[in-house]
Design an enzyme around this catalytic site. Structure first.
Site, mmCIF file in Angstrom:
data_model
loop_
_atom_site.group_PDB
_atom_site.id
_atom_site.type_symbol
_atom_site.label_atom_id
_atom_site.label_comp_id
_atom_site.label_asym_id
_atom_site.label_seq_id
_atom_site.Cartn_x
_atom_site.Cartn_y
_atom_site.Cartn_z
ATOM 1 N N GLU A 1 44.863 50.337 50.312
ATOM 2 C CA GLU A 1 45.742 51.487 50.077
ATOM 3 C C GLU A 1 45.777 51.772 48.572
ATOM 4 O OE1 GLU A 1 49.096 53.628 48.962
ATOM 5 O OE2 GLU A 1 49.111 51.462 48.657
ATOM 6 N N CYS B 1 41.921 41.728 24.978
ATOM 7 C CA CYS B 1 40.860 40.836 24.514
ATOM 8 C C CYS B 1 41.465 39.467 24.229
ATOM 9 C CB CYS B 1 40.205 41.397 23.249
ATOM 10 S SG CYS B 1 39.001 40.260 22.529
ATOM 11 N N GLU C 1 33.719 40.266 31.641
ATOM 12 C CA GLU C 1 32.990 39.694 32.767
ATOM 13 C C GLU C 1 33.934 39.008 33.747
ATOM 14 O OE1 GLU C 1 30.532 39.881 29.058
ATOM 15 O OE2 GLU C 1 32.511 39.087 29.527
ATOM 16 N N ASP D 1 41.873 46.374 25.641
ATOM 17 C CA ASP D 1 40.571 46.841 26.128
ATOM 18 C C ASP D 1 40.839 47.910 27.168
ATOM 19 O OD1 ASP D 1 38.846 45.110 24.665
ATOM 20 O OD2 ASP D 1 39.304 43.481 26.048
#
Length: 124
Positions: free
Chosen positions: A56, A33, A75, A40
């Site tokens: 791959e 964060c 986001e 996170d």
């Protein structure tokens, strides 16, 4: 090509004449964060219809792990993953779903997708 994109290795699509969907689920994604510095955690689901090349898996895993120490919003990282993979793989269609673990009583799911113009007519 940026340094993260260089981690991605590709191979020829074995069936380029056919539309088929590849789905990879990575349940151990981590980033940081940018506000709190706390980690996170997320499950990243990659869905795509390849054109000429596929990604791959080992290189994809290392690519995702490269975000481990990056301070980046949910986001932004979801869209960054989509942008990088689209640039490297040039798929017919690609969607990234990022399911972030609950933090502060709120869970977040970010979905970003891109399709080629000729496919938009087919799906719409």
């Amino acid at each position: 090509m940026n340094s993260k994109q260089k981690l991605l290795v590709t191979f020829p699509n074995p069936n380029p004449e056919r539309d088929y969907t590849i789905i990879h689920t990575a349940p151990e994604f981590t980033s940081v964060c940018p506000v709190t510095g706390q980690p996170d955690f997320a499950t990243i689901i990659l869905e795509y219809i390849p054109e000429k090349i596929c990604v791959e898996l080992k290189s994809y895993k290392f690519y995702l792990q490269s975000f481990r120490n990056d301070g980046i919003y949910f986001e932004a990282v979801t869209n960054r993953i989509l942008d990088d993979l689209v640039k490297v793989c040039k798929p017919r269609y690609m969607k990234i779903t990022a399911k972030f673990n609950t933090r502060g009583g709120i869970s977040s799911e970010i979905i970003a997708e891109q399709m080629r113009k000729k496919l938009k007519k087919k799906f719409v």
